[in-house]
Design a protein around this motif. Sequence first.
Motif, PDB file in Angstrom:
ATOM      1  N   PRO A 187       0.809  -1.212   0.000  1.00 44.05           N
ATOM      2  CA  PRO A 187       0.000   0.000   0.000  1.00 44.05           C
ATOM      3  C   PRO A 187       0.850   1.273   0.000  1.00 44.05           C
ATOM      4  N   GLY A 188       0.437   2.250  -0.841  1.00 41.00           N
ATOM      5  CA  GLY A 188       1.100   3.537  -0.904  1.00 41.00           C
ATOM      6  C   GLY A 188       2.193   3.647  -1.946  1.00 41.00           C
ATOM      7  N   LEU A 189       2.642   2.517  -2.513  1.00 41.59           N
ATOM      8  CA  LEU A 189       3.685   2.556  -3.531  1.00 41.59           C
ATOM      9  C   LEU A 189       3.050   2.844  -4.887  1.00 41.59           C
ATOM     10  N   ALA A 190       3.706   3.718  -5.689  1.00 45.38           N
ATOM     11  CA  ALA A 190       3.089   4.184  -6.937  1.00 45.38           C
ATOM     12  C   ALA A 190       4.098   4.198  -8.074  1.00 45.38           C
ATOM     13  N   LYS A 191       3.572   4.033  -9.280  1.00 43.84           N
ATOM     14  CA  LYS A 191       4.388   4.120 -10.496  1.00 43.84           C
ATOM     15  C   LYS A 191       3.583   4.825 -11.581  1.00 43.84           C
ATOM     16  N   ASN A 192       4.300   5.374 -12.554  1.00 49.69           N
ATOM     17  CA  ASN A 192       3.655   5.939 -13.735  1.00 49.69           C
ATOM     18  C   ASN A 192       4.311   5.357 -14.969  1.00 49.69           C
ATOM     19  N   THR A 193       3.512   4.846 -15.877  1.00 51.15           N
ATOM     20  CA  THR A 193       4.005   4.283 -17.125  1.00 51.15           C
ATOM     21  C   THR A 193       3.755   5.284 -18.248  1.00 51.15           C
ATOM     22  N   TYR A 194       4.820   5.647 -18.951  1.00 55.63           N
ATOM     23  CA  TYR A 194       4.743   6.599 -20.051  1.00 55.63           C
ATOM     24  C   TYR A 194       4.766   5.820 -21.362  1.00 55.63           C
ATOM     25  N   GLY A 195       3.579   5.533 -21.879  1.00 57.44           N
ATOM     26  CA  GLY A 195       3.465   4.805 -23.131  1.00 57.44           C
ATOM     27  C   GLY A 195       2.620   5.577 -24.114  1.00 57.44           C
ATOM     28  N   THR A 197      -0.465  10.392 -24.257  1.00 57.71           N
ATOM     29  CA  THR A 197       0.815  11.025 -23.912  1.00 57.71           C
ATOM     30  C   THR A 197       1.810  10.723 -25.036  1.00 57.71           C
ATOM     31  N   GLY A 198       2.382   9.515 -25.063  1.00 60.29           N
ATOM     32  CA  GLY A 198       3.270   9.158 -26.159  1.00 60.29           C
ATOM     33  C   GLY A 198       2.587   9.200 -27.515  1.00 60.29           C
ATOM     34  N   ALA A 199       1.288   8.958 -27.539  1.00 62.49           N
ATOM     35  CA  ALA A 199       0.546   9.010 -28.804  1.00 62.49           C
ATOM     36  C   ALA A 199       0.561  10.412 -29.399  1.00 62.49           C
ATOM     37  N   ALA A 200       0.735  11.434 -28.571  1.00 65.11           N
ATOM     38  CA  ALA A 200       0.828  12.800 -29.086  1.00 65.11           C
ATOM     39  C   ALA A 200       2.118  12.983 -29.874  1.00 65.11           C
ATOM     40  N   LEU A 211       8.263   9.068  -7.298  1.00 61.45           N
ATOM     41  CA  LEU A 211       7.484   8.416  -8.337  1.00 61.45           C
ATOM     42  C   LEU A 211       8.406   7.506  -9.135  1.00 61.45           C
ATOM     43  N   ARG A 212       8.023   6.243  -9.244  1.00 57.08           N
ATOM     44  CA  ARG A 212       8.762   5.315 -10.096  1.00 57.08           C
ATOM     45  C   ARG A 212       8.187   5.382 -11.508  1.00 57.08           C
ATOM     46  N   ALA A 213       9.062   5.575 -12.476  1.00 56.65           N
ATOM     47  CA  ALA A 213       8.638   5.793 -13.853  1.00 56.65           C
ATOM     48  C   ALA A 213       9.132   4.650 -14.740  1.00 56.65           C
ATOM     49  N   ASP A 214       8.328   4.329 -15.736  1.00 51.27           N
ATOM     50  CA  ASP A 214       8.727   3.319 -16.708  1.00 51.27           C
ATOM     51  C   ASP A 214       8.034   3.600 -18.029  1.00 51.27           C
ATOM     52  N   GLY A 215       8.290   2.766 -19.013  1.00 47.73           N
ATOM     53  CA  GLY A 215       7.717   2.960 -20.335  1.00 47.73           C
ATOM     54  C   GLY A 215       8.733   3.580 -21.283  1.00 47.73           C
ATOM     55  N   GLY A 216       8.355   3.656 -22.550  1.00 48.81           N
ATOM     56  CA  GLY A 216       9.291   4.082 -23.576  1.00 48.81           C
ATOM     57  C   GLY A 216       9.849   5.474 -23.385  1.00 48.81           C
ATOM     58  N   ALA A 217       9.080   6.379 -22.797  1.00 45.50           N
ATOM     59  CA  ALA A 217       9.505   7.779 -22.707  1.00 45.50           C
ATOM     60  C   ALA A 217      10.502   8.041 -21.586  1.00 45.50           C
ATOM     61  N   VAL A 218      10.789   7.054 -20.732  1.00 44.20           N
ATOM     62  CA  VAL A 218      11.732   7.331 -19.637  1.00 44.20           C
ATOM     63  C   VAL A 218      13.149   7.525 -20.153  1.00 44.20           C
ATOM     64  N   GLY A 219      13.405   7.150 -21.401  1.00 46.05           N
ATOM     65  CA  GLY A 219      14.711   7.418 -21.989  1.00 46.05           C
ATOM     66  C   GLY A 219      14.898   8.878 -22.343  1.00 46.05           C
ATOM     67  N   ASN A 220      13.840   9.678 -22.243  1.00 47.74           N
ATOM     68  CA  ASN A 220      13.899  11.103 -22.537  1.00 47.74           C
ATOM     69  C   ASN A 220      14.199  11.855 -21.252  1.00 47.74           C
ATOM     70  N   SER A 221      15.443  12.227 -21.051  1.00 42.69           N
ATOM     71  CA  SER A 221      15.837  12.826 -19.768  1.00 42.69           C
ATOM     72  C   SER A 221      15.257  14.228 -19.589  1.00 42.69           C
ATOM     73  N   PHE A 222      14.958  14.943 -20.693  1.00 39.66           N
ATOM     74  CA  PHE A 222      14.280  16.225 -20.555  1.00 39.66           C
ATOM     75  C   PHE A 222      12.927  16.020 -19.883  1.00 39.66           C
ATOM     76  N   LEU A 223      12.169  15.044 -20.350  1.00 37.67           N
ATOM     77  CA  LEU A 223      10.854  14.770 -19.780  1.00 37.67           C
ATOM     78  C   LEU A 223      10.963  14.361 -18.324  1.00 37.67           C
ATOM     79  N   MET A 224      11.887  13.450 -17.996  1.00 39.20           N
ATOM     80  CA  MET A 224      11.991  12.970 -16.625  1.00 39.20           C
ATOM     81  C   MET A 224      12.371  14.104 -15.669  1.00 39.20           C
ATOM     82  N   GLN A 225      13.288  15.001 -16.103  1.00 34.37           N
ATOM     83  CA  GLN A 225      13.655  16.122 -15.230  1.00 34.37           C
ATOM     84  C   GLN A 225      12.499  17.096 -15.086  1.00 34.37           C
TER      85      GLN A 225
END
Length: 500
Positions: free
Chosen positions: A259-267, A311-314, A408-422
């Motif tokens: 409980p309380g642990l969260a992630k966001n997937t950027y696909g 998100t990534g679809a844009a 926030l733990r992040a995953d998905g294809g867009a995590v390789g974009n360091s501009f977005l992650m910062q």
Amino acid sequence: MTNHILAIDQGTTGTTVLIFDRDTQIVGRAYAEFTQFYPRAGWVEHDAAEIWRVTLETAGRALASAGLSARDLRAIGITNQRETVLAWNRHTGEPAHRAIVWQDRRTAAFCDDLRSRTGVTEMIRAKTGLVIDPYFSGTKLRWLLENVPGLRAGAEAGDILFGTIDSWLIWNLTGGAAHVTDPSNAARTQLYDIHRGDWDSELLSLMEVPARGLPEVRSSSAVLGHTTADGFLGAGGIAIAGVAGDQQAALFGQACHGPGLAKNTYGTGSFLLMHTGSSTLRDPGPLLSTVAWRIGDQPLEYALEGAIFVTGAAVQWLRDGLGLIAAAAETEALARSIPSNDGVYFVPALTGLGAPHWDPYARGLIAGLTRGTGRAHLARAALEAMAYQTRDVTRAIEAQTGIALTELRADGGAVGNSFLMQFQADLLGVPVEVPRVSETTALGAAYLAGLATGMWQDREEIRATWKLASRFEPGMSIAERERLYTHWTKAVEKSRGWAA
């Protein structure tokens, strides 16, 4: 028994197959896209037969890249785009119509009708944890039954099967021997009572869906069937032992097991999930209560979810629709080529807005254009929109749970974009962590399959394999963060109700 798991990650725009060893090293991989169909504005479809062909071909290439044969596998795990639904002939295996994709909005008018009926919104919310929206499978399935000639009669005669993409893949892998799904996928149909853990007769009646074509709901981590030689690259008897919808699989793959642990997937879209334990939230507000998974014969576990449709679809739209970029990877350099967004905001409501707005009539909007606006501004605005929408959802989660997000733990294809992650860390004001294995959706499916077949003994052992790759610390001032976000919220309001 060998120590390799093949994970099928059947996504919205393509299929990825990864092969993991016991140390979660990726020893083989392959990817292929498949056709997107847009027969009318707001409609999105897939050819299920093409998805099956692409899945088999991609699995073969992944095995070849690992120097393995299908017979070297311990088990198969499957994770899939959720809500996308199809019907097929039990006897021939032929799809009755193209699959209707989760992004599809064709049932918006029927959803309006449901909302107008006394007590229906509350009943659906209480049983499913979901809001009434075209996003979910139930209204899509009703549309198929109403609009495909002969489909309802065939379903009532027992000749037609229904299912989400996981069911379709398992049915083919097992040569038609297993018509099953797991609770995380069933929970997204709006036909399943997430508290009782079963299909619900009242919901089925409301959507006019015959029960006999639905799959059996089994565990997310258990042996659900075995491949046939004809069904899977000449290799019969391989256990299909892990199944979960893509976002729940990512939650499991991120080791968010408590409980309380969260992630966001950027696909294609983005999905922020927080584990809520063995019970649902009494009032999820504008968010969704959903099943996280069921492990073996243990009780159901739940999550709170904010679903962001585009998100990534844009970025894909910038590439394929406008021709502004040749590849998604170009967006980072373009975003960094200008010192700020210069007041340009892109609300990517290309298929309406999901959480926390739930507006199927919202439409995409680009605001703040001047003669000085160029493609770099649009690329940056598309990336920033991913972060703004994530903040929309995190604010809603904090308001409903009373729990302040600390990372926030992040995953998905867009995590390789360091501009977005910062930028995401700056906008949230908390660190964003990216794991060593960023393909956590596939990893979650592999974990579930490996847990069921003894490759890992328990979740403690699985959690020990999670490793951090990078951590982005917030560096933006509170004043600047709030200034940017205020402009974003103004743009969102302008996009609301556009097509109503």
